[in-house]
Design a protein around this motif. Structure first.
Motif, PDB file in Angstrom:
ATOM      1  N   ILE A   1      -8.290   2.195   4.359  1.00  0.00           N
ATOM      2  CA  ILE A   1      -7.076   0.941   4.231  1.00  0.00           C
ATOM      3  C   ILE A   1      -7.311  -0.387   4.520  1.00  0.00           C
ATOM      4  CG2 ILE A   1      -4.632   0.818   5.505  1.00  0.00           C
ATOM      5  CD1 ILE A   1      -4.653   2.938   3.525  1.00  0.00           C
ATOM      6  N   GLU A   2      -8.403  -0.683   5.515  1.00  0.00           N
ATOM      7  CA  GLU A   2      -8.624  -2.074   5.792  1.00  0.00           C
ATOM      8  C   GLU A   2      -9.382  -2.401   4.107  1.00  0.00           C
ATOM      9  OE1 GLU A   2     -11.154  -2.473   9.067  1.00  0.00           O
ATOM     10  OE2 GLU A   2     -12.011  -4.541   8.334  1.00  0.00           O
ATOM     11  N   THR A   3      -9.993  -1.443   3.724  1.00  0.00           N
ATOM     12  CA  THR A   3     -10.813  -2.159   2.333  1.00  0.00           C
ATOM     13  C   THR A   3      -9.638  -2.452   1.253  1.00  0.00           C
ATOM     14  OG1 THR A   3     -12.596  -0.712   2.836  1.00  0.00           O
ATOM     15  CG2 THR A   3     -12.109  -1.294   0.611  1.00  0.00           C
ATOM     16  N   ALA A   4      -8.531  -1.460   1.144  1.00  0.00           N
ATOM     17  CA  ALA A   4      -7.404  -1.773   0.497  1.00  0.00           C
ATOM     18  C   ALA A   4      -6.622  -3.014   0.685  1.00  0.00           C
ATOM     19  CB  ALA A   4      -6.614  -0.787   0.268  1.00  0.00           C
TER      20      ALA A   4
ATOM     21  N   LEU B   1       0.987  -1.249  -0.082  1.00  0.00           N
ATOM     22  CA  LEU B   1       0.036  -0.097  -0.026  1.00  0.00           C
ATOM     23  C   LEU B   1       0.784   1.338  -0.105  1.00  0.00           C
ATOM     24  CD1 LEU B   1      -2.667  -1.087   2.555  1.00  0.00           C
ATOM     25  CD2 LEU B   1      -2.884  -0.908   0.106  1.00  0.00           C
ATOM     26  N   ALA B   2       0.835   1.809  -0.964  1.00  0.00           N
ATOM     27  CA  ALA B   2       1.843   3.137  -1.286  1.00  0.00           C
ATOM     28  C   ALA B   2       1.312   4.151  -2.056  1.00  0.00           C
ATOM     29  CB  ALA B   2       2.931   2.760  -2.122  1.00  0.00           C
ATOM     30  N   THR B   3       1.913   5.241  -2.082  1.00  0.00           N
ATOM     31  CA  THR B   3       1.522   6.290  -3.072  1.00  0.00           C
ATOM     32  C   THR B   3       1.763   5.988  -4.530  1.00  0.00           C
ATOM     33  OG1 THR B   3       3.771   7.516  -3.286  1.00  0.00           O
ATOM     34  CG2 THR B   3       2.422   8.225  -1.125  1.00  0.00           C
ATOM     35  N   ARG B   4       1.071   6.666  -5.376  1.00  0.00           N
ATOM     36  CA  ARG B   4       1.247   6.898  -6.670  1.00  0.00           C
ATOM     37  C   ARG B   4       2.541   6.942  -7.087  1.00  0.00           C
ATOM     38  NH1 ARG B   4      -2.412  10.211  -9.956  1.00  0.00           N
ATOM     39  NH2 ARG B   4      -2.732  11.360  -8.153  1.00  0.00           N
ATOM     40  N   GLY B   5       3.452   7.745  -6.469  1.00  0.00           N
ATOM     41  CA  GLY B   5       4.664   8.080  -6.728  1.00  0.00           C
ATOM     42  C   GLY B   5       5.668   6.783  -6.349  1.00  0.00           C
ATOM     43  N   THR B   6       5.280   6.178  -5.487  1.00  0.00           N
ATOM     44  CA  THR B   6       6.378   4.942  -4.949  1.00  0.00           C
ATOM     45  C   THR B   6       5.857   3.953  -5.917  1.00  0.00           C
ATOM     46  OG1 THR B   6       6.367   5.558  -2.708  1.00  0.00           O
ATOM     47  CG2 THR B   6       6.451   3.179  -3.637  1.00  0.00           C
TER      48      THR B   6
ATOM     49  N   VAL C   1      -2.781  -2.512  -5.422  1.00  0.00           N
ATOM     50  CA  VAL C   1      -4.231  -2.550  -5.699  1.00  0.00           C
ATOM     51  C   VAL C   1      -4.484  -2.007  -7.112  1.00  0.00           C
ATOM     52  CG1 VAL C   1      -4.918  -2.391  -3.214  1.00  0.00           C
ATOM     53  CG2 VAL C   1      -4.498  -0.369  -4.585  1.00  0.00           C
ATOM     54  N   PRO C   2      -5.643  -2.232  -7.716  1.00  0.00           N
ATOM     55  CA  PRO C   2      -6.060  -1.560  -9.079  1.00  0.00           C
ATOM     56  C   PRO C   2      -6.209  -0.252  -8.625  1.00  0.00           C
ATOM     57  CG  PRO C   2      -7.624  -3.463  -8.253  1.00  0.00           C
ATOM     58  CD  PRO C   2      -6.821  -3.201  -7.352  1.00  0.00           C
TER      59      PRO C   2
ATOM     60  N   ALA D   1      -8.341   1.971  -9.528  1.00  0.00           N
ATOM     61  CA  ALA D   1      -9.612   2.662  -8.996  1.00  0.00           C
ATOM     62  C   ALA D   1      -9.781   2.679  -7.341  1.00  0.00           C
ATOM     63  CB  ALA D   1     -10.633   2.032  -9.229  1.00  0.00           C
ATOM     64  N   VAL D   2      -8.996   1.298  -6.704  1.00  0.00           N
ATOM     65  CA  VAL D   2      -8.903   1.414  -5.250  1.00  0.00           C
ATOM     66  C   VAL D   2      -7.740   2.148  -4.871  1.00  0.00           C
ATOM     67  CG1 VAL D   2      -8.445  -0.143  -3.502  1.00  0.00           C
ATOM     68  CG2 VAL D   2      -9.797  -1.106  -5.495  1.00  0.00           C
ATOM     69  N   GLN D   3      -6.748   2.331  -5.663  1.00  0.00           N
ATOM     70  CA  GLN D   3      -5.782   3.378  -5.266  1.00  0.00           C
ATOM     71  C   GLN D   3      -6.437   4.711  -4.919  1.00  0.00           C
ATOM     72  OE1 GLN D   3      -2.305   2.579  -5.058  1.00  0.00           O
ATOM     73  NE2 GLN D   3      -1.934   4.724  -4.265  1.00  0.00           N
ATOM     74  N   ARG D   4      -7.081   5.313  -5.992  1.00  0.00           N
ATOM     75  CA  ARG D   4      -7.386   6.489  -6.011  1.00  0.00           C
ATOM     76  C   ARG D   4      -8.587   6.813  -4.910  1.00  0.00           C
ATOM     77  NH1 ARG D   4      -8.741   6.709 -11.369  1.00  0.00           N
ATOM     78  NH2 ARG D   4     -10.652   5.937 -10.858  1.00  0.00           N
TER      79      ARG D   4
END
Lengths: 236, 236
Positions: free
Chosen positions: B180-183, B126-131, B151-152, B154-157
């Motif tokens: 975060i639990e959902t992710a 679980l990370a930023t889009r940058g990572t 994660v896909p 859509a879930v990321q965003r």
């Protein structure tokens, strides 16, 4: 052009420094990282024990504190906070050697007492034996027309000193909180209208005491003073 | 003669730095202030957003990070930690310019996964889009024979980006924890055996995710690596 830099001469103790920094962040109105205060922290916990030195039982902490202060100065700090009440016994000497602007945590805490209880006459102080020996609160309070009440030495030794030592050692915080609550009851009985957690370890175990007496957290007072000084927030 | 000094290039974000520092103190076996680690923290939250830069939407954070790194170097830091996963995209460039030893948070987190689940093959990150864009975890994992699951988008965003932004803004932490639990549920469904909170904001809202999947806190991994490096504690 660059935003102001707050210097933190920390490590006395480390947990108190971390607590100050976290409170500073939480008290800053910011939506993104970039809106937060620029901070440089020098946290050298090898600074000799301030209380032992003030009681004539150990070496002076001044040389190690000066090293840190000079690094913060070189880093470009506009002002410096020292999240340790006892260390304020050395502020005059540190300022004379460096010319750094050090914000005064003791006066800040007493002014918070005046804000919490306007016209307050008698403030109860929970502090280290070093802070007591140096009469830091008594001297600042006399300038504000406030009288300081302290717990008797038996209570100091059995409850206040023990609680501070427990927090520093990462020990049983619930037990330390009960000790501080007991000490607050004594201050209340001695006529204190407001209490000050005048050692940066004490706010970490202050919850119970707050049920006995309105308690001012000296760390919170220092945070507020720093934010006003850095113009992040204007004073009341 | 002097004890080692840990440099912290912080402020990315400020709360993550405060969290790292507090965890470092709590993980250090110490009874008195003087036994704690000597730390210098440069926390300049004006460092431009790392993710925006990596996605080509903002300026490079490198010049401001270099300023901080040079101060830590001048202070005598023996090694430096950067409690921000995304900022690790710039570590090679920072090291090349300064020669400073920077401890690798990404590898540390993946090694923690191997310790939590020996023989682990698939790690959820679980990370930023940058990572993600810089493939920091993918590249480090391939050296360790681990496969990374993300994660896909859509879930990321909808969940991960939102939770990180909420923590940075000091918003509703309970809501961020549910995101975060959902992710974490999605990572589990994709075959992840262990999850990594690979952004220093996420460990602050990780409790629910831990019920879905064993979660490694990249900040805790960095603390452990720093203590081993400073010989405060020897590795497992």
């Amino acid at each position: 052009m660059s935003r102001p830099l707050l210097g933190v001469l920390g490590g006395m103790g480390p947990l108190a420094t971390a607590h100050f920094y976290r409170m500073l962040i939480e008290a800053t109105p910011a939506e993104t990282d970039q809106e937060h205060v620029r901070v440089a922290i020098w946290a050298d916990p090898s600074v000799p024990d301030r209380t032992k030195s003030l009681l004539g039982e150990g070496p002076s902490p001044v040389p190690v504190m000066l090293d840190g202060l000079r690094w913060l100065q070189a880093a470009g700090a506009d002002c410096v906070v020292i999240p340790c009440n006892t260390a304020h016994a050395y502020v005059e000497e540190l300022v004379a050697s460096t010319g750094v602007l050090v914000l005064d945590m003791v006066t800040a805490a007493l002014q918070s007492c005046q804000a919490v209880r306007p016209g307050v006459r008698r403030v109860g102080v929970l502090a280290t034996r070093g802070t007591r020996a140096a009469q830091l609160y008594e001297r600042a309070a006399s300038r504000l027309g406030i009288e300081v009440v302290q717990v008797p030495f038996a209570v100091q030794r059995e409850h206040v000193d023990t609680a501070i030592r427990t927090v520093k050692a990462g020990g049983d915080l619930a037990k330390a909180a009960r000790s501080i609550e007991t000490a607050a009851r004594v201050l209340h009985a001695l006529g204190a209208e407001v209490g000050v957690a005048a050692c940066t370890e004490i706010p970490l175990v202050i919850a119970g005491a707050g049920r006995v007496l309105p308690m001012v957290d000296s760390t919170a007072s220092l945070v507020e003073t720093a934010l006003v000084r850095l113009a992040v927030r204007t004073g009341p």
